[in-house]
Design a protein around this motif. Structure first.
Motif: not given
Length: 380
Positions: A56-57, A59-61, A63, A65-66, A70, A314, A317, A321
């Motif tokens: 998941l990390v 994939q998020q990175n 995209a 990150g948050l 990163q 999730r 995350f 956000e």
């Protein structure tokens, strides 16, 4: 050096140690901890938890990150032991993590939880001991149903659905297993079931013939085992070897692909009580996660706990956000007060003010000849 220069130097040092240091940290990666049994008796589960988080990390990175940053994963192996869990708690706090995903066993979760609470670090865990949400730790969020919910479901299945007349309960000495066994015994009695025996094993002993022979003498038609799959598979196999015809009903910690490997041919027909198995989850997000995990690691997740821990991450995350912050004094109230159920891989859920998960459907599923699961209750 003049007094003014000395003062300026001192001021700069203070700013660097406080405000400037904070600013630098804010520009660095967001740190997420994983506390799990990466080695030891429950390594299959721990590795599944770590793999799910890393996936998941990644994939998020990819995209972005948050919050434009990163995400960095820091892993600590607690070996499923309370003593090592406390070491992990201190290590991950010192590393500056925002949240910790894990751990797998209740004993390890109980050892680390007060450390995370004192540091205001979020912990999402599959520890099912009821005690975990009764200590007032606002930082603790349970990913899985508590022992009390599982016990009521299991008792109803044994007493009212299958109508077993003579029920025995077997446990090990861990916090999780003893708590679940006590809850099951109470639920069986509350539902007017007939409890004929209860006993303990020493986890990891390998040979359980003595205690099983003792239980066999009570002529049970159902044996509920509240311990872990590493022992559950052996118990199921040894029941068959001893000609003990009681149905085997395993608590949620028996739901692991290794159960069938350990039990061999005896695994077929065993019943496991847990939230739905990974392959039975109907949600598009769950199907995608299952496919992505299998492609990334070459095999399916070891159990549903890869998914429940992924749900914990999730949700963290989503909190980051929504609040546009990694300040846990903002994240924790958001997680406790989600306005709508979170769309989890394991189904929609919320957390109450104690960190108890609300929204955890239970199932009884039967182990098939190939080690897969067939849901036998509920059937619709």
């Amino acid at each position: 050096m003049s007094r003014l220069t000395k003062l300026s130097t001192l001021t700069a040092a203070i700013l660097l140690a406080t405000g400037a240091g904070t600013a630098m940290a804010a520009d660095g990666p967001i740190k997420i901890g994983v506390q799990a049994p990466i080695t030891g008796e429950y390594a299959a589960e721990g590795q599944g938890i770590e793999n799910g988080v890393q996936l998941l990390v990644k994939q998020q990175n990819a995209a972005g990150g948050l919050l434009g940053r990163q995400i960095q994963v820091i892993v600590c192996d607690d070996e499923g032991k309370a003593s090592q869990a406390a070491i992990c708690g201190r290590k991950l706090v010192n590393e500056g993590v925002t949240a910790v995903i894990g751990t797998y066993t209740s004993g390890a979760a109980l050892a680390a939880a007060p450390i995370y609470s004192a540091a205001n670090v979020i912990q999402t865990s599959d520890g099912t001991s009821d005690e975990l949400t009764q200590r007032g730790w606002k930082t603790f969020f349970r990913n899985a149903p508590p022992n009390s919910d599982e016990a009521i479901f299991a008792a109803n299945y044994m007493v009212n659905v299958k109508k077993y007349q003579r029920i025995a309960v077997l446990s090990d000495h861990s916090s999780y297993a003893t708590g679940l066994a006590q809850s099951v015994k109470k639920a069986v009695q509350d539902q007017k079931g007939n409890l004929v025996a209860d006993d303990f094993i020493n986890a990891g002993t390998q040979d359980y013939s003595a205690v099983l022979t003792k239980l066999k003498s009570k002529n049970p038609d159902a044996l509920f085992f509240s311990g872990y799959y590493t022992d559950g598979g052996l118990i199921r196999a040894q029941m068959k070897q001893l000609g003990m015809n009681a149905a085997f009903i395993g608590g949620d910690a028996n739901q692991n692909a290794a159960f069938a490997k350990i039990a061999g041919n005896a695994a077929q027909g065993a019943i496991i009580v847990n939230v739905p198995a990974p392959e039975n989850l109907p949600y598009p997000e769950a199907k995608k996660f299952l496919a992505d995990y299998t492609q990334a690691f070459g095999s399916a997740p070891p159990s549903i706990y890869t998914f429940t821990n992924a749900d914990g991450l999730r949700a963290v995350f989503a909190a980051i956000e929504a609040t546009k912050s990694v300040d846990t004094s903002k994240l924790i109230p958001w997680l406790h007060g989600m306005k709508q159920p979170f769309p989890g891989l394991t189904g929609p859920f919320n957390w109450d003010d104690k960190g108890e998960r609300i929204g955890s459907p239970m199932s009884a599923f039967e182990v098939q000849a190939d080690g897969s699961y067939k849901t036998v209750y509920p059937t619709n």
